[in-house]
Design a protein around this motif. Structure first.
Motif, PDB file in Angstrom:
ATOM      1  N   THR A   1      34.726 -53.431  14.841  1.00 14.05           N
ATOM      2  CA  THR A   1      35.763 -52.499  15.301  1.00 14.05           C
ATOM      3  C   THR A   1      37.123 -53.189  15.313  1.00 14.05           C
ATOM      4  O   THR A   1      38.143 -52.591  14.940  1.00 14.05           O
ATOM      5  CB  THR A   1      35.410 -51.974  16.706  1.00 14.05           C
TER       6      THR A   1
ATOM      7  N   GLU B   1      35.781 -45.746  16.118  1.00 16.41           N
ATOM      8  CA  GLU B   1      34.559 -45.819  16.918  1.00 16.41           C
ATOM      9  C   GLU B   1      34.686 -44.879  18.110  1.00 16.41           C
ATOM     10  O   GLU B   1      35.720 -44.836  18.770  1.00 16.41           O
ATOM     11  CB  GLU B   1      34.376 -47.257  17.411  1.00 16.41           C
TER      12      GLU B   1
ATOM     13  N   ASP C   1      34.348 -46.146  11.247  1.00 24.81           N
ATOM     14  CA  ASP C   1      33.716 -47.084  12.167  1.00 24.81           C
ATOM     15  C   ASP C   1      32.489 -46.427  12.803  1.00 24.81           C
ATOM     16  O   ASP C   1      32.619 -45.612  13.705  1.00 24.81           O
ATOM     17  CB  ASP C   1      34.718 -47.517  13.243  1.00 24.81           C
ATOM     18  N   GLU C   2      31.321 -46.774  12.321  1.00 29.31           N
ATOM     19  CA  GLU C   2      30.043 -46.260  12.818  1.00 29.31           C
ATOM     20  C   GLU C   2      30.029 -44.742  12.951  1.00 29.31           C
ATOM     21  O   GLU C   2      29.805 -44.208  14.042  1.00 29.31           O
ATOM     22  CB  GLU C   2      29.704 -46.916  14.164  1.00 29.31           C
TER      23      GLU C   2
HETATM   24 MG   LIG Z   1      32.400 -51.513  17.090  1.00 29.72          MG
END
Ligand SMILES: [Mg+2]
Ligand SMILES: Nc1ncnc2c1ncn2[C@@H]1O[C@H](COP(=O)(O)OP(=O)(O)OP(=O)(O)O)[C@@H](O)[C@H]1O
Lengths: 234, 283
Positions: free
Chosen positions: A41, A83, A159-160
């Protein structure tokens, strides 16, 4: 198009990234994997200008963007799906999407992109005037991706994006990412779902404790047995 | 029991004082809710605006409403400068409360030094005139205050809701870094908002000068009720001060007509406590 040269990031005295070099070619889909707390991140936020780098440099098409504020980095065509989504939850879905296209380079074609985003995520069509905070996790993730697409980026940072989604939706999410990439947008994908991420990535980096410990094509990484065992869960 | 005429007239005067509450509350609510700055100096700024109106109009002979053309832009710049300083020295919410308390004391001293601690009253055609409607009198200064409050509150509401600029401000208030990541120049918009809030204090000052007798010590008399107005209206919500201001103004006036003037201050805080309790239950 994007080149990180030996960047370093610190939170106070704690080093989060050290000597990280990474390259993303135009239209490439590059994946970054690594354990919790590795600094993924932090890496995304450093590229987006949300945290200052303390060492090294970031170049976009040869221009140094390492010291630019976030809004100027956005103006150069980098958008992110952060994220935890970080929607503006008090604002409506429509407002979130329209703000995605706030940058001057994206404003003219905002209407057209709004239609594309709604076509891509038909579920959002009925919820456009609902506060974004009232949507389910999966729908919020769609809004987050839609918002980033509204910025009409050349480089998309994810991010994810599959975190916390039901398995059925995860598959849709990866298909959407593949479609975005197929339309010519370069993508930096941070994922916990390593198997799926490696399926669609052309190259991958493995980040651990703030440093790049391996890089290569998915096939190369799978063949290095200690890497595969330690980081890829194979 | 007072006569219906007295009740009616107190409804009217309550509306007008409520409008002034709204005008004073708007800027405070915006900077508190959207910039996380509790600007105690808002009250001193309003009085500075009022004294400037007195000076330009009562002494200089300008039309009091024309003084707005000077006061609003000057106060806008003041607000921009204040925000610049806050950002430069990374002042947080509590710090802003302390710093603006200091600023209040400074402005009070400056006012006292220039205009003395005596009571001053601007004599203007607006201040003395009133319209007669049936058995009721509508003071022109009150009507002007109400018009300004409604225009500013509704105007701000519309800008925040319907324009890119306003939406960007709301997004920056909720998650500044994300707004920046989508191209919003958060600092520039914050300066603009701070300038606007300060200009609102200037407008409130002109309204204050039209209807009220001025003394530097009066700066502190407004703080309690305006904080109640801002809290009841909801931080950062531009229609909040208008609604809460009118409700409190009218309730106070009616309470005074029915009981004794001493009970008026109880009204705003009782309402505040009720609203806070109701909100706590809904969370
Ligand atoms: Mg992260
Ligand atoms: N705001 C912050 N202040 C201080 N330390 C932080 C902050 N954010 C992250 N860190 C630390 O920096 C390191 C990297 O964190 P980061 O969030 O980038 O990891 P990550 O790879 O994204 O982890 P995850 O997989 O859990 O999302 C961690 O040790 C974390 O504790």
């Amino acid at each position: 198009m994007l080149e990180l040269r030996e960047i370093g990031v610190a939170y106070g005295v704690a080093t989060a990234l050290r000597g990280v070099s990474l390259r993303i070619g135009a239209g490439e889909l590059v994946c970054v994997v690594g354990p919790n707390g590795a600094g993924k991140t932090t890496l995304v936020n450093a590229i987006g200008g949300l945290i200052r780098i303390v060492a090294g440099g970031i170049e976009l098409d040869g221009a140094d963007i390492g010291a630019l504020p976030a809004h100027e980095i956005c103006a150069r065509g980098i958008a992110m799906v952060p994220e935890g989504r970080r929607l503006w939850t008090n604002m409506t879905v429509r407002e979130n999407l329209e703000l995605g296209g706030y940058r001057s380079g994206a404003r003219a074609a905002r209407k057209e992109w709004m239609e594309r985003v709604v076509a891509m995520f038909p579920l959002l069509g009925a919820r456009l005037d609902a506060p974004a905070g009232t949507l389910s996790g999966g729908q919020q993730q769609m809004v987050a991706i839609g918002r980033a697409l509204m910025a009409q980026p050349r480089l998309l940072l994810l991010d994810e994006p599959s975190l916390g989604l039901a398995p059925a939706i995860v598959l849709d999410m990866f298909n959407v990412i593949r479609d975005i990439h197929a339309s010519g947008v370069a993508v930096l994908l941070v994922e916990q779902n390593v198997a799926r991420a490696l399926e669609i990535a052309s190259r991958a980096y493995i980040l651990d404790e703030g440093q790049i410990v391996a890089e290569g094509t998915p096939a190369e990484l799978r063949n290095e047995s200690h890497i595969a065992r330690a980081y890829l869960g194979l | 029991m007072p006569s219906p005429a007295i009740i009616g007239q107190s409804l009217i005067s309550g509306t007008f004082i409520g409008a002034l509450y709204a005008l004073l509350g708007l800027g405070l609510s915006l900077s508190w809710g959207m910039l996380r700055q509790i600007n105690l100096a808002h009250f001193a700024l309003a009085f500075l605006g009022a004294y400037l109106t007195y000076q330009l109009s009562g002494v200089g002979g300008m039309d009091p409403l024309l003084t707005l053309l000077l006061i609003a832009p000057a106060f806008f710049l003041l607000g921009v400068g204040m925000h610049w300083v806050f950002v430069r020295f990374a002042v947080g919410p509590l710090g802003s409360l302390l710093a603006t308390f200091g600023l209040t004391v400074i402005i009070e001293s400056v006012i006292q030094w220039i205009w003395t601690a005596d009571f001053l009253k601007l004599e203007s055609p607006y201040g003395s005139a009133s319209l007669r409607v049936g058995i009721f009198y509508l003071p022109v200064a009150g009507l002007i205050t109400l018009a300004a409050a409604a225009a500013l509150c509704f105007g701000t509401w519309a800008v925040l809701r319907y324009t890119d600029l306003g939406r960007a401000m709301r997004a920056a208030a909720e998650d500044g870094p994300m707004a920046a990541a989508f191209g919003v120049n958060v600092n520039a918009l914050s300066r603009l908002l701070s300038g606007f809030a300060s200009a609102c204090a200037g407008v409130a000052g002109v309204a204050l000068a039209l209807s009220y007798t001025l003394a530097p010590s009066q700066i502190y008399a407004w703080i309690g009720v305006i904080f109640a107005v801002v809290m009841i209206g909801g931080l950062g919500k531009p229609l909040g001060p208008l609604i809460a201001g009118l409700v409190i103004g009218v309730s106070e006036a009616v309470t005074m007509a029915l009981t004794a003037p001493a009970w008026a201050p109880v009204v705003s805080f009782s309402l505040l406590i009720l609203v806070l309790l109701a909100r706590a239950r809904n969370i």
